[in-house]
Design a protein around this motif. Structure first.
Motif, short mmCIF file in Angstrom:
data_model
loop_
_atom_site.label_atom_id
_atom_site.label_comp_id
_atom_site.label_asym_id
_atom_site.label_seq_id
_atom_site.Cartn_x
_atom_site.Cartn_y
_atom_site.Cartn_z
N GLY A 92 9.51 0.95 -5.87
CA GLY A 92 10.71 0.02 -5.76
C GLY A 92 11.54 0.26 -4.44
O GLY A 92 11.73 -0.87 -3.64
N VAL A 93 11.72 1.36 -4.23
CA VAL A 93 12.63 1.60 -2.71
C VAL A 93 11.80 1.04 -1.81
O VAL A 93 12.51 0.62 -0.78
CB VAL A 93 12.93 3.10 -2.92
N VAL A 94 10.48 1.57 -1.69
CA VAL A 94 9.65 1.01 -0.51
C VAL A 94 9.57 -0.45 -0.33
O VAL A 94 9.78 -0.91 0.60
CB VAL A 94 8.31 1.91 -0.54
N THR B 91 13.04 -1.83 0.77
CA THR B 91 13.11 -1.37 2.21
C THR B 91 12.17 -2.20 2.96
O THR B 91 12.49 -2.74 4.07
CB THR B 91 12.76 -0.18 2.42
N GLY B 92 11.09 -2.40 2.52
CA GLY B 92 9.99 -3.26 3.44
C GLY B 92 10.46 -4.95 3.19
O GLY B 92 10.43 -5.56 4.44
N TYR B 93 11.20 -5.29 2.36
CA TYR B 93 11.56 -6.71 2.10
C TYR B 93 12.78 -6.56 3.11
O TYR B 93 12.56 -7.77 4.11
CB TYR B 93 12.32 -7.10 0.85
N ARG B 94 13.95 -5.62 3.36
CA ARG B 94 15.04 -5.87 4.18
C ARG B 94 14.37 -5.79 5.58
O ARG B 94 14.87 -6.18 6.56
CB ARG B 94 15.77 -4.72 3.71
N VAL C 288 1.01 -1.30 0.05
CA VAL C 288 0.05 -0.01 0.14
C VAL C 288 1.14 1.15 -0.03
O VAL C 288 0.64 2.15 -0.88
CB VAL C 288 -1.02 0.12 1.33
N GLN C 289 1.85 1.28 0.80
CA GLN C 289 2.83 2.44 0.91
C GLN C 289 3.68 2.65 -0.36
O GLN C 289 3.74 3.78 -0.88
CB GLN C 289 3.92 2.31 2.04
N ALA C 290 4.01 1.51 -0.98
CA ALA C 290 4.53 1.81 -2.27
C ALA C 290 3.58 2.16 -3.50
O ALA C 290 4.02 3.07 -4.24
CB ALA C 290 5.19 0.19 -2.85
#
Lengths: 100, 131
Positions: free
Chosen positions: B114-116, B119-122, B24-26
Motif C-alpha cells: 500500500g505504501v508503494v 507513493t506511486g500515485y502521489r 510490480v514494485q508493490a
C-alpha cells in the motif's frame, strides 16, 4: 545545496545556461537531446551555451555511440557544481532580501 | 527563476514512470514480507531475487534511463517512504521474533504494498506517468 557560499557568477547567470546547470546538477551525466527537449532550444543555440560553459571549465563533454547513434553526454565539473550552487545561494539571498 | 530551476532539476531527477512500475514494485515488496513465511533458504533466495528485480527496474526506469546517467535522488525526498517501508519490516520482524503471530507478515505485506502504491500515485500526480 546549502553549504556553498553565495557567489554571483556572470557565466551561468544567463537564464538558459543557469537552466542547463540546474539539469546537469541533478545527475552525473545528461544527454544533449534531453537538454534540448527540456529547454526547447535549437541545436545551435544549445551548443553555443554549452561551449561557453565548457570554455569556463564548468561542463565537460563526452561522446559515445549506442545503437549506431552518436550521443553527446554533458556533465558538470566540480567547479561548475560549486559555481551553480553558489549562484543559486546568491539568488536566494536576493529574494530573501526583497521579501524581508 | 528559482522555481524554474527547481523544476529543471526535478525534470532530470524525477522522470515520469510507467504505472505498471509501481504495481510490480508493490508486488515485490509484498513478496519480500511474505517470503518470511517460507523456510530460511527458500525465503532468502526469494528475497534476493525480488530485491534484484526491484533494483534493476529502478535502475532502468529511474536512475539510468535513456538520456540520463545516475540521476541523484534527494535523500530528504525519500526519507519518509523509506522509513515507512523499513519501519514496517522491522516491526514485522520484531513481532515475529517475540510472539507466535506469523500472520504479521501478511499485514506487513499489505501495508508495504500500500505504501508503494500510494507513493506511486502521489509521484505520478506530481511528475506524471510514462505511458
Amino acid at each position: 545545496m546549502t553549504a556553498e557560499a553565495p557567489a554571483f557568477d556572470e557565466v551561468i547567470h544567463a537564464p538558459q545556461r543557469l537552466r542547463i546547470c540546474a539539469m546537469l546538477s541533478a545527475a552525473q551525466k545528461v544527454e544533449f537531446a534531453v537538454l534540448q527537449d527540456e529547454l526547447a532550444l535549437s541545436k545551435s543555440a544549445l551548443s553555443k551555451h554549452l561551449s561557453q560553459l565548457v570554455d569556463s571549465g564548468y561542463v565537460t563533454q563526452e561522446r559515445s555511440v549506442r545503437d549506431a547513434r552518436s550521443r553527446l553526454w554533458l556533465s558538470l565539473t566540480a567547479e561548475g557544481r560549486r559555481a551553480y550552487r553558489g549562484h543559486v545561494r546568491a539568488l536566494q539571498e536576493i529574494v530573501a532580501a526583497e521579501i524581508g | 527563476m528559482l522555481a524554474q530551476l527547481a523544476r529543471d532539476e526535478d525534470a532530470v531527477r524525477y522522470p515520469p514512470i510507467p504505472r505498471w512500475f509501481y504495481v510490480v514494485q508493490a508486488s515485490a515488496v509484498a513478496g519480500i514480507s511474505l517470503a518470511q513465511l517460507l523456510p530460511d533458504a527458500a525465503g532468502s533466495a526469494l528475497v534476493l531475487g525480488l530485491a534484484v528485480v526491484m533494483g534493476l527496474l529502478g535502475h532502468r526506469y529511474w536512475l539510468n534511463r535513456d538520456g540520463v546517467s545516475w540521476a541523484s535522488a534527494k535523500f530528504s525526498d525519500m526519507a519518509g517512504f523509506l522509513a515507512l517501508l523499513l519501519g514496517a519490516l522491522a516491526v514485522g520482524w520484531l513481532v515475529d521474533e517475540t510472539t507466535d503471530a506469523w500472520w504479521i507478515w501478511i499485514v506487513t505485506a499489505v501495508f508495504t504494498a500500500g505504501v508503494v502504491l500510494v507513493t506511486g500515485y502521489r509521484y505520478g500526480r506530481e511528475f506524471g506517468h510514462d505511458g
